[in-house]
Design an enzyme around this catalytic site. Structure first.
Site, mmCIF file in Angstrom:
data_model
loop_
_atom_site.group_PDB
_atom_site.id
_atom_site.type_symbol
_atom_site.label_atom_id
_atom_site.label_comp_id
_atom_site.label_asym_id
_atom_site.label_seq_id
_atom_site.Cartn_x
_atom_site.Cartn_y
_atom_site.Cartn_z
ATOM 1 N N SER A 207 0.845 -1.189 0.000
ATOM 2 C CA SER A 207 0.000 0.000 0.000
ATOM 3 C C SER A 207 0.889 1.250 0.000
ATOM 4 C CB SER A 207 -0.938 -0.049 1.215
ATOM 5 O OG SER A 207 -1.894 0.968 1.158
ATOM 6 N N ASP A 455 -7.834 -5.112 -6.455
ATOM 7 C CA ASP A 455 -7.544 -4.012 -5.535
ATOM 8 C C ASP A 455 -8.517 -2.865 -5.814
ATOM 9 O OD1 ASP A 455 -6.453 -1.767 -4.181
ATOM 10 O OD2 ASP A 455 -4.446 -2.614 -4.300
ATOM 11 N N HIS A 492 -7.020 -5.279 -1.729
ATOM 12 C CA HIS A 492 -5.885 -4.427 -1.395
ATOM 13 C C HIS A 492 -4.976 -5.106 -0.379
ATOM 14 C CE1 HIS A 492 -3.393 -1.034 -1.075
ATOM 15 N NE2 HIS A 492 -3.749 -0.715 0.132
#
Ligand code: CA
Length: 574
Positions: A207, A455, A492
């Site tokens: 991330s 994602d 994600h």
């Protein structure tokens, strides 16, 4: 004008390079392997270690088994905490510092790892090189692999989130300078602890930590030998805009009658409706890779095979929340997946591929909650990415801010400078010249990028677009130093109907130090009984320990026959 790669003009690099039939270089340096060391000093580091603008707060031994990972003990290690560059801001009067912890294993591999952390930083995640660097449920974390690891808050505390954005230096530390400031200190501390500095240095994260890694690959390529960017927030300010762009569209079909904070944006697309979309995607795209197995490997073919307007039933009357979508819902879904746009139709962020993870709760969390939530996209846009930042007294509710964010007049602020804010958000948050990795490549360093196709916040297509440009820049030979792997179905960083458990760090070490370029990375589903923790999104009709190869982009895993539950039945092919 096309930029001329420096490997064509650098004499020192040219000596190492032989022109191949593809036109690109066929030989770049092979780095030697790290050799192990043993911890010589721990508690004495509190008084004996000195480095500019650094104060050590504590240094103590952590006994073996104090930490565990995947049911296994983490070995004895030294925990050092401290801070760098403590200062009082002349802008907001706040005291800032780059807080860090380092964990130094007694049995050391000779390797150093910078652990990039997520979100807007501000917290020193445990420096264990574990799940916080990506993948789901790592069976061995970085400490168990023998890395000496640093983790930091990137220059501000949790309590200073997100208003640290009004301090220009705190912005720059969050963007990239914390990594640059900490790295030489971390290497010196390792030398003080072990009697030698690290033989090999790595940086990894997911991330925002994946973003730190991509930025470091461009800015600090001399400092690290290996880069592991999981689910990277590559163009993070743009993605934040896409989040509020989505929120505004979802809001046009939301039926929630509540007001913030009880407003429920997910009423725009409830789970049963998203399950309908996921099923429609599978009906058109699942078999394109040769196996009807609940996984869409061939994302590119799916683009042509699946069409929202054609393949999802349109409700004849009102929404029934399970068998159809309204025509307005279909229009909204299409627009969000096509990528954020201003009123002129200019792209503000990448498109997203349609994939199966849309049905999962973790997908909805990003699209319907984080997009309007305090602590996430709206406040990051307001205080960290806009120049100048929003007035700290004028910000309405984060919901109102998101819904009123203007794609024509507010969005360009991520590219702007203003007074004391001398670098734009796009400058301090993203890699400068992201397709030029000459320094990294020419010294024999390697980079792995791994990203989930489902994602919901950072588009895998944005990462693929970057990789395409990188490959063009290197004349089709990007894969010699940088490889990009997609994880179908993965949300994600982890989760989703996916095989999300993989050891990217070991794959990277083997490439950097042994020259074993990864042609596939074996990934496992985390079904019932998985030691790394169960992923509740794994479908009931999959083997609990299903495996798949993750393939280097643009290759996809195609079924070749045999047991559909195991990776050896699949080949990575164009
Ligand atoms: Ca399939």
């Amino acid at each position: 004008m096309k930029h001329k790669p420096t490997w064509l003009i650098s004499a020192s690099a040219a000596a190492l390079i032989v022109a191949g039939c593809g036109g690109g270089p066929t030989d770049i340096p092979q780095l030697s392997a790290a050799s192990p060391g043993t911890l010589a000093n721990c508690s004495t580091l509190l008084s004996s270690f000195s480095f500019p603008i650094t104060s050590i707060v504590s240094a103590s031994t952590v006994a073996a088994g104090t930490l565990t990972n995947a049911g296994q003990p983490v070995g004895e290690h030294c925990l050092v905490t401290g801070k760098m560059n403590q200062r009082v801001s002349t802008v907001d009067g706040q005291t800032y510092a780059i807080g860090f912890e380092m964990r130094l294993p007694k049995d050391w591999s000779g390797r150093y790892l910078y652990q990039g952390n997520g979100g807007t930083d501000g917290a020193i995640a445990q420096a264990d090189g574990g799940n916080s660097i990506g993948s789901g449920g790592l069976l061995k974390n970085g400490l168990q692999l023998g890395f000496a690891i640093i983790s930091s808050d990137a220059g501000h505390t949790s309590a200073q989130n997100p208003l640290f954005g009004v301090d220009p230096q705190a912005r720059l530390d969050y963007g990239y300078q914390a990594v640059g400031t900490l790295t030489p200190m971390a290497k010196a501390l390792i030398k003080a602890a072990y009697g030698k500095g690290p033989d090999r240095s790595y940086i990894a994260g997911t991330s925002n930590g994946g973003r730190h890694t991509m930025v470091a690959a461009a800015r600090y390529a001399n400092d690290y030998d290996g880069y592991l960017a999981n689910s990277p927030g590559f163009n993070l300010p743009k993605a934040a805009i896409a989040q509020v762009y989505g929120a505004q569209l979802w809001n046009t079909v939301a039926t929630s009658t509540g007001v913030a904070p009880n407003f429920d944006l997910e009423s725009a697309f409830v789970q049963t409706e998203r399950a309908l979309v996921s099923k429609a995607i599978l009906s058109k795209c699942d078999a394109l890779d040769g196996a009807t197995d609940g996984i869409v490997q061939d994302v590119q073919a799916c683009r042509g095979a699946f069409d929202v307007a054609r393949d999802i039933p349109t409700c004849a009357g009102d929404r029934d929340f399970k068998t159809c979508l309204s025509s307005t819902q279909k229009s909204v879904l299409t627009k969000v997946y096509a990528g954020a746009r201003n009123t002129k139709g200019e792209e503000l962020y990448s498109r997203f591929p349609f994939d199966t993870g849309i049905r999962a709760t973790g997908w909805a969390d990003w699209k319907f909650r984080n997009s309007i939530r305090n602590g996430r996209d709206p406040v990051a846009l307001a205080f960290i990415f806009s120049s100048p930042p929003a007035s700290t007294v004028a910000l309405p509710s984060t919901l109102a801010y998101a819904l009123n964010f203007n794609m024509d007049t507010d969005a360009p602020s991520i590219f702007k400078t203003s007074g004391i804010y001398a670098e734009s958000a796009m400058s301090f948050m993203t890699p400068p010249n992201p397709t030029n990795l000459d320094t990294l490549r020419n010294r024999g360093a390697k980079m792995l990028v791994i990203h989930g196709s489902s994602d919901p916040v950072f588009s895998v297509d944005d990462t693929a677009s970057w990789y395409d440009k990188l490959d063009t820049y290197y004349g089709g030979s990007a894969a010699m130093a940088v490889r990009f792997f997609r994880v179908p179905g993965m949300l994600h960083s982890r989760g989703g109907p996916a095989t999300d458990q993989y050891d990217g760090l070991s794959a990277l070490v083997n490439w950097v130090e042994k020259g074993q370029a990864p042609d596939r990375i074996v990934a496992s589903a985390r079904g019932a009984g998985n030691a790394g923790g169960v992923n509740l999104d794994v479908p009931a009709d999959w083997s609990a320990s299903r495996t798949r190869p993750l393939c280097p982009y643009p290759a996809v895993a195609r079924y070749k026959g045999g047991n559909v539950e195991i990776e050896s039945s699949f080949a990575c092919e164009p």
